[in-house]
Enzyme design. Sequence first.
Site, PDB file in Angstrom:
ATOM      1  N   SER A 197      56.347  30.538  37.505  1.00 66.63           N
ATOM      2  CA  SER A 197      55.017  29.996  37.215  1.00 66.63           C
ATOM      3  C   SER A 197      55.122  28.843  36.217  1.00 66.63           C
ATOM      4  O   SER A 197      55.783  27.851  36.488  1.00 66.63           O
ATOM      5  CB  SER A 197      54.094  31.111  36.719  1.00 66.63           C
ATOM      6  OG  SER A 197      52.754  30.686  36.707  1.00 66.63           O
ATOM      7  N   ASP A 326      48.795  31.764  47.457  1.00 61.05           N
ATOM      8  CA  ASP A 326      48.828  31.861  45.992  1.00 61.05           C
ATOM      9  C   ASP A 326      47.515  31.323  45.407  1.00 61.05           C
ATOM     10  O   ASP A 326      47.182  30.155  45.595  1.00 61.05           O
ATOM     11  CB  ASP A 326      50.013  31.046  45.464  1.00 61.05           C
ATOM     12  CG  ASP A 326      50.253  31.251  43.970  1.00 61.05           C
ATOM     13  OD1 ASP A 326      49.310  31.630  43.257  1.00 61.05           O
ATOM     14  OD2 ASP A 326      51.393  31.023  43.528  1.00 61.05           O
ATOM     15  N   HIS A 355      50.394  35.438  43.729  1.00 61.49           N
ATOM     16  CA  HIS A 355      51.080  34.775  42.621  1.00 61.49           C
ATOM     17  C   HIS A 355      52.060  35.749  41.989  1.00 61.49           C
ATOM     18  O   HIS A 355      51.661  36.744  41.383  1.00 61.49           O
ATOM     19  CB  HIS A 355      50.060  34.293  41.586  1.00 61.49           C
ATOM     20  CG  HIS A 355      50.658  33.419  40.524  1.00 61.49           C
ATOM     21  ND1 HIS A 355      51.134  32.153  40.781  1.00 61.49           N
ATOM     22  CD2 HIS A 355      50.872  33.634  39.191  1.00 61.49           C
ATOM     23  CE1 HIS A 355      51.608  31.616  39.665  1.00 61.49           C
ATOM     24  NE2 HIS A 355      51.456  32.497  38.689  1.00 61.49           N
TER      25      HIS A 355
END
Length: 392
Positions: A197, A326, A355
């Site tokens: 991320s 996502d 995610h």
Amino acid sequence: MLLHLFESIQYIPKLYYGALLGIGFCVYYLCEVVKTPLLVCANGPFRSFLEANIPLVQNKFWPTLWCFESRAQTIFASILRSRILPHIEYRREILTLSDGGEVALDWAEKDCSVTSPIVIILPGLTGGSQAEYIKCLVSAARKIGIRCVIFNNRGLGGMKLKTPRTYCAANYDDLTEVIEHVRKLHPHAILGATGISMGGLILGNYLAQGLTARTKLKACLIISVPWNVFAASKNTEENYFNLMLNKHLASNLRRTVQKYNLSDIGSFNVDMDTVLKSQTIREFDSHFTAKQFGYKDVEEYYSNATIHDKLHLIEVPTLCLNAADDPFQPLKAIPLKEISKSKYVAVVVTSRGGHIGFLEGVWPVKEEQYLGKFFSQYFAAMFSNGLDQQEL
């Protein structure tokens, strides 16, 4: 008797419609959910290497039947992993940085030798070494004899701030010092890196240095990165459920800032009352992150942080994993066209996964997870089979 017969007949339509619904769900799941991931990469040595050595690239991804929706994958992945993955004992090293700041480096070295390869792991926005997705990767690395060192950003991992400076997606100064430190400690070990991320943004911006990064790292893996920060921010504010995830992360950021002892480290030159009222990540970045790092506004910060337009600068073999659904990165914002021209960067896009989710199987409670298998297959192949950067 006639009454019982009449009551039985009433149940037939319900059973019929129930069966049709079940069949329809199974058809949808098999045709629209279970798919072979999309592999995007320029034709050449890197693509051929991935197809030959990473089975998951060509195997169908079977998302968990009862929670393949994007938000469900995102939330349940965190909940389930936190319950099945054990607490990991690390060897903690405190690294003092050039400006006096400190970061915690948590080493996972069990059953490894002094010559074992090392992967530096960069967690997400507010994550640390005990984050469930980090433990998933560390567990997988341990099985193939790879050492991991988790780079906890300033003020995270139980560390106190020593200076009025935290971290941001666009700044890789701390990562540069960490990499140099690890290389100095283990000059003969093969070194790789993984960013998850926001950690993927920091790593991506570091890799965009080109030759400088190429001389330091053998291979990199980036997971669930928000390639285009503008698109990611917009997507998390467009509907109620995405906005709830956004606000949850914003609340984590506010709690993190509240822990800072400003009387010891000095002021951030921001209005803390306004910062603590931030309801979204964009608001927090506008009131705190952008100002702290000297950007004129959050737009300038996001423009500097985004990596979708920097792929041509990367010269380290880098495999990326994204899910098409996502909530923090819409499919249309993944730079597939640009990646298809890169000989160093490849992306694998699963049809579902949310995610940092990627839950698979009927009941995904095994310690071995898709994320871990992806990590171990890639680094085991890169470190042992030896795709040389000179071949690319």
